[in-house]
Design an enzyme around this catalytic site. Structure first.
Site, short mmCIF file in Angstrom:
data_model
loop_
_atom_site.label_atom_id
_atom_site.label_comp_id
_atom_site.label_asym_id
_atom_site.label_seq_id
_atom_site.Cartn_x
_atom_site.Cartn_y
_atom_site.Cartn_z
N GLY A 32 0.83 -1.21 0.00
CA GLY A 32 0.00 0.00 0.00
C GLY A 32 0.85 1.25 0.00
N VAL A 34 1.55 3.74 2.51
CA VAL A 34 2.53 3.89 3.60
C VAL A 34 3.43 2.66 3.68
CG1 VAL A 34 2.85 4.23 6.10
CG2 VAL A 34 0.94 5.36 4.92
N ASP A 53 0.50 -9.07 1.72
CA ASP A 53 -0.51 -8.13 1.18
C ASP A 53 -1.34 -8.85 0.12
OD1 ASP A 53 -1.78 -5.92 -0.29
OD2 ASP A 53 -0.45 -4.65 0.91
N LEU A 95 -0.01 -3.18 9.10
CA LEU A 95 -0.65 -2.04 8.44
C LEU A 95 -1.83 -2.47 7.56
CD1 LEU A 95 2.44 -1.05 8.93
CD2 LEU A 95 1.89 0.67 7.24
N SER A 97 -5.02 -2.96 5.99
CA SER A 97 -6.41 -2.53 6.19
C SER A 97 -6.72 -1.51 5.10
CB SER A 97 -6.58 -1.84 7.55
OG SER A 97 -7.82 -1.17 7.61
N ASN A 121 -4.33 -12.48 13.78
CA ASN A 121 -3.36 -13.35 13.10
C ASN A 121 -1.95 -12.74 13.11
OD1 ASN A 121 -5.26 -15.33 12.50
ND2 ASN A 121 -5.93 -14.29 10.62
N TYR A 167 -14.31 1.43 10.03
CA TYR A 167 -12.87 1.71 10.14
C TYR A 167 -12.51 2.09 11.57
CZ TYR A 167 -8.34 3.87 8.95
OH TYR A 167 -7.01 4.21 8.87
N LYS A 171 -10.28 -0.28 14.21
CA LYS A 171 -8.99 0.13 14.79
C LYS A 171 -9.07 0.19 16.31
CE LYS A 171 -6.46 0.80 11.03
NZ LYS A 171 -5.20 0.12 10.75
P1 NAD Z 1 -3.43 1.52 1.57
O1 NAD Z 1 -4.83 1.15 1.23
O2 NAD Z 1 -2.60 2.19 0.54
O3 NAD Z 1 -2.63 0.25 2.10
C1 NAD Z 1 -3.24 -0.78 2.80
C2 NAD Z 1 -2.66 -2.09 2.30
O4 NAD Z 1 -3.24 -3.18 3.04
C3 NAD Z 1 -2.97 -2.34 0.82
O5 NAD Z 1 -1.80 -2.68 0.12
C4 NAD Z 1 -3.97 -3.50 0.86
O6 NAD Z 1 -3.92 -4.30 -0.31
C5 NAD Z 1 -3.56 -4.21 2.12
N1 NAD Z 1 -4.63 -5.03 2.70
C6 NAD Z 1 -5.89 -4.64 3.02
N2 NAD Z 1 -6.57 -5.66 3.55
C7 NAD Z 1 -5.72 -6.73 3.57
C8 NAD Z 1 -5.84 -8.07 3.99
N3 NAD Z 1 -6.97 -8.56 4.51
N4 NAD Z 1 -4.77 -8.90 3.86
C9 NAD Z 1 -3.60 -8.44 3.33
N5 NAD Z 1 -3.44 -7.18 2.92
C10 NAD Z 1 -4.48 -6.33 3.03
O7 NAD Z 1 -3.53 2.42 2.90
P2 NAD Z 1 -2.40 3.30 3.61
O8 NAD Z 1 -2.81 4.71 3.49
O9 NAD Z 1 -1.06 2.89 3.15
O10 NAD Z 1 -2.61 2.85 5.13
C11 NAD Z 1 -1.79 1.85 5.71
C12 NAD Z 1 -2.14 1.69 7.18
O11 NAD Z 1 -1.89 2.92 7.87
C13 NAD Z 1 -3.59 1.31 7.43
O12 NAD Z 1 -3.64 0.40 8.49
C14 NAD Z 1 -4.21 2.62 7.86
O13 NAD Z 1 -5.30 2.41 8.72
C15 NAD Z 1 -3.06 3.31 8.56
N6 NAD Z 1 -3.23 4.77 8.50
C16 NAD Z 1 -2.98 5.45 7.34
C17 NAD Z 1 -3.17 6.82 7.31
C18 NAD Z 1 -2.91 7.62 6.06
O14 NAD Z 1 -3.09 8.85 6.08
N7 NAD Z 1 -2.49 7.03 4.97
C19 NAD Z 1 -3.61 7.49 8.45
C20 NAD Z 1 -3.89 6.76 9.59
C21 NAD Z 1 -3.67 5.39 9.62
#
Ligand code: NAD
Length: 335
Positions: A32, A34, A53, A95, A97, A121, A167, A171
């Site tokens: 993803g 981050v 992922d 991460l 989600s 898990n 969401y 969390k």
């Molecule tokens: P993103 O959607 O780009 O990345 C999430 C990744 O998780 C994706 O690659 C997706 O394919 C993978 N994923 C989702 N469900 C899955 C599953 N069941 N099994 C395996 N992989 C799975 O989101 P992001 O912005 O990179 O966020 C990453 C994390 O950081 C998340 O947990 C999010 O809650 C947290 N977060 C992000 C932000 C932000 O501003 N980007 C802010 C607060 C928290």
């Protein structure tokens, strides 16, 4: 535990000495936005990485730099089903989600399952391996906050049946589960609450403010500002967020600890600033504000500063310029 939140003994979990070196990390959600930056940084710092992922909202394109990297493995497992990783693991960074409002609206059950089964898990993996575990939680656990700026001791104001509940509550449950694994099973855990992060590899259509305004401004289309745009956000450049995640992981801290940029601006100010940086003359168009959209968002990062010396360092305009440049390259006919 001392007053800084570190465990008795007080030392950092990872460090340069041979017996404390971070050798191998598992990053769930590593394809993803981050997570892929996190995988890149871990590899730069010499740790080998297993990325788990299922590509629900991520993409292998984000891992292009890792294509021929012998220290990197992509495992396409769904973390909501039991999964395992062969060999020793020092650190599990969880991460996985859906994270943008568009994504979790489209995938509400998957989001709750990633927060519940996925966290279980990933914690089990950390327990089996004797690894440190980091939960990527979110500022959304504060909901529409009644305390401003948000401090970690604030419990939040969340609607458990609202349009963002899948969401926010996933969390909050993940935080409770992580806490229980620490207290009942002795797993070495830390919870970081990430605030809005921006940078290259965000998707143009993920519905978050920064990619939306940049793609609209670059295309000369109206900038769609929700409500009157007076609601505030604090946005952190992804390199800073990654440094904060890794600093928390390396420390002996248990959290929860806020990771974000305390510079706060209104959504309208953000739109106008992005328009200026894009040299665009797009008009602003006010559109309906989504339900339960938080009114105020600003992290208090005093704890991260004192506990492990982290604070954001990337200049706001520089971070935005690097992000605009990345989106400009994606656009048809871009540079
Ligand atoms: P993103 O959607 O780009 O990345 C999430 C990744 O998780 C994706 O690659 C997706 O394919 C993978 N994923 C989702 N469900 C899955 C599953 N069941 N099994 C395996 N992989 C799975 O989101 P992001 O912005 O990179 O966020 C990453 C994390 O950081 C998340 O947990 C999010 O809650 C947290 N977060 C992000 C932000 C932000 O501003 N980007 C802010 C607060 C928290």
């Amino acid at each position: 535990m001392d007053r800084s939140g570190r465990d008795a003994g007080g030392s950092d979990r990872f460090g340069p000495d041979d017996d404390r070196r971070l050798r191998r990390a598992v990053v769930t959600g590593g394809a993803g936005f981050v997570g892929s930056h996190l995988c890149d940084r871990l590899r730069e710092e010499g740790a080998s990485v297993v990325c788990v992922d299922n590509l629900l909202t991520g993409s292998v394109d984000n891992l292009a730099a890792r294509a021929d990297d012998p220290g990197f493995v992509l495992d396409r497992s769904d973390v909501s089903e039991e999964f395992d990783v062969e060999g020793p693991v020092d650190l599990v960074l969880h991460l996985a989600s859906p994270a943008s409002p568009h994504d979790y609206a489209r995938h509400p059950i998957e989001t709750l399952r990633a927060g519940a089964h996925g966290t279980l898990n990933a914690l089990e993996l950390a327990r089996r391996k004797g690894a440190r575990f980091l939960l990527a939680s979110t500022s959304e656990v504060y909901g529409d906050p009644l305390v401003h700026p948000q401090v970690e001791s604030y419990w939040g104001n969340v609607n458990p049946v609202g349009p963002r509940s899948q969401y926010d509550e996933a969390k909050r449950f993940a935080e409770a589960l992580t806490t229980a694994y620490r207290t009942a099973l002795g797993v070495d855990t830390v919870i970081v609450r990430l605030f809005n992060t921006y940078g290259p590899r965000m998707r143009p259509t993920d519905g978050r403010a920064v990619p939306t305004f940049i793609t609209q401004a670059l295309a000369g289309r109206p900038l769609t500002v929700a409500g009157d745009g007076a609601q505030t956000r604090s946005i952190c450049y992804v390199d800073d967020t990654v440094s904060g995640i890794l600093a928390a992981a390396a420390s002996g801290h248990r959290g929860p600890v806020n990771i974000g940029n305390p510079v706060e601006l209104s959504v309208l100010e953000l739109a106008e600033h992005i328009r200026e940086l894009c040299s665009s003359s797009s008009p602003v168009e006010f559109v309906e504000r989504p339900g339960d959209d938080p009114t105020l968002r600003r992290p208090d990062i005093g704890l991260a500063r004192t506990a492990f010396g982290w604070q954001p360092v990337v200049d706001f305009d520089k971070g935005l310029a690097m992000t605009i440049d990345w989106f400009a390259r994606l656009a048809p006919g871009g540079p």
